[in-house]
Design a protein around this motif. Structure first.
Motif: not given
Length: 340
Positions: A21-24, A28-30, A64-66
């Protein structure tokens, strides 16, 4: 997504304990950071702080978070510079950029509007950049106001808040505008900076040699901010008093960079980066310790046969002591400029 109110739920998903979920959500934020208004709204909703927390966790952080955090920072260079202390040559400073000083990871960087509402205090001034011409003003000065870059001619006008005459064609526009406070005007008008930009375009760009362009721009910045200062006399350079006087005149902690006529490393390096970006010259902006800030440039030097070297060389630009000198990175002179 923003109009539908989807940004708040998206930011909330970054808190999830489910890695997928966090990865997706990060993906989306990116994507959303490609839109400036979306990026600013996500920052306001606390997305950056959450991503900093995620990236500090060994178990939760991913590529993805980075990427999401980098994209969010790149959409707000003021915050990026405050948190990371570094702007790359591809990070172009534009109107509205402000330097609030060094912030710690996890700390929220206030917006310029929020900072402008604070009462005048004893902390470091917030330096704001406005390269745009106010729609009711003009950069074209009457002949007696045209900058010759002689300090005796325009230097006395810098660092002072003085009323400026409006042209006749602007009167009608003035009549329909809401009156603006001195604080609002100080944040949206910086004629001195606009004059420096014009002078940089007129005097720096015609130079053929790239090294001389950087050297000439460094001398222009130094001249605008008080001239060369010997290391042993740095303590006599009363820039703090000058900034206090500006804040008293403006009744604000926010100072337009063009009004500063006495600046040290951090102010000069910011002005150098700003002017370089405006005339499409490449440089970085790096913040060190104790107000030490510098610009790095990359040059391909010519060899004895007048052929350009294939190996680029990095230099730090001296804006304080011997303005225009390019100090090769990692040499004693460059290290002294950064630390001593």
């Amino acid at each position: 997504l923003q109009k539908a109110g989807g940004l708040q739920p998206l930011v909330t998903l970054l808190h999830s304990n489910n890695k997928e979920v966090v990865q997706n959500a990060c993906f989306a934020v990116n994507v959303c950071t490609g839109d400036t208004s979306c990026a600013l709204e996500m920052y306001r909703l606390g997305a950056l702080e959450i991503l900093q927390e995620v990236n500090r966790s060994v178990n939760r952080r991913t590529s993805f978070s980075k990427l999401a955090m980098i994209s969010l920072l790149n959409s707000n260079l003021s915050v990026k510079y405050s948190l990371t202390g570094h702007l790359a040559s591809t990070d172009i400073i534009t109107s509205g950029f402000y330097d609030v000083g060094k912030a710690c990871l996890g700390q929220t960087v206030l917006t310029l509007e929020e900072l402008s509402k604070q009462p005048v205090n004893q902390r470091r001034a917030i330096i704001v950049v406005n390269t745009a011409t106010d729609h009711r003003e003009t950069v074209d000065m009457p002949e007696e106001r045209q900058p010759s870059r002689s300090e005796s001619e325009i230097g006395s006008k810098r660092g002072q808040i003085t009323p400026r005459k409006k042209k006749e064609k602007d009167k009608q526009c003035d009549e329909v505008q809401e009156p603006r406070t001195e604080k609002q005007q100080s944040m949206t008008e910086d004629v001195s900076l606009q004059m420096l930009i014009k002078e940089a375009r007129d005097s720096i760009l015609p130079l053929k040699d790239e090294q001389e362009q950087y050297a000439a721009l460094a001398r222009l910045v130094s001249e605008a901010m008080g001239g060369a200062v010997a290391i042993e006399k740095l303590y006599q350079f009363q820039w703090v008093l000058h900034h206090s006087e500006l804040r008293f005149q403006l009744k604000s902690n926010v100072i337009p960079i063009g009004l500063i006529s006495k600046g040290i490393y951090c102010h000069r390096a910011l002005l150098f980066k700003c002017l370089a970006d405006c005339i499409e010259m490449s440089c970085t902006l790096v913040r060190g310790e104790y107000n030490r800030t510098w610009n790095e440039v990359v040059l391909f030097r010519e060899n004895s046969n007048n052929q350009r070297s294939s190996q680029p060389q990095r230099y730090i630009v001296d804006l304080m002591h011997q303005p225009g000198t390019l100090l090769a990175v990692d040499t004693p002179a460059a290290l002294q400029y950064q630390t001593i």
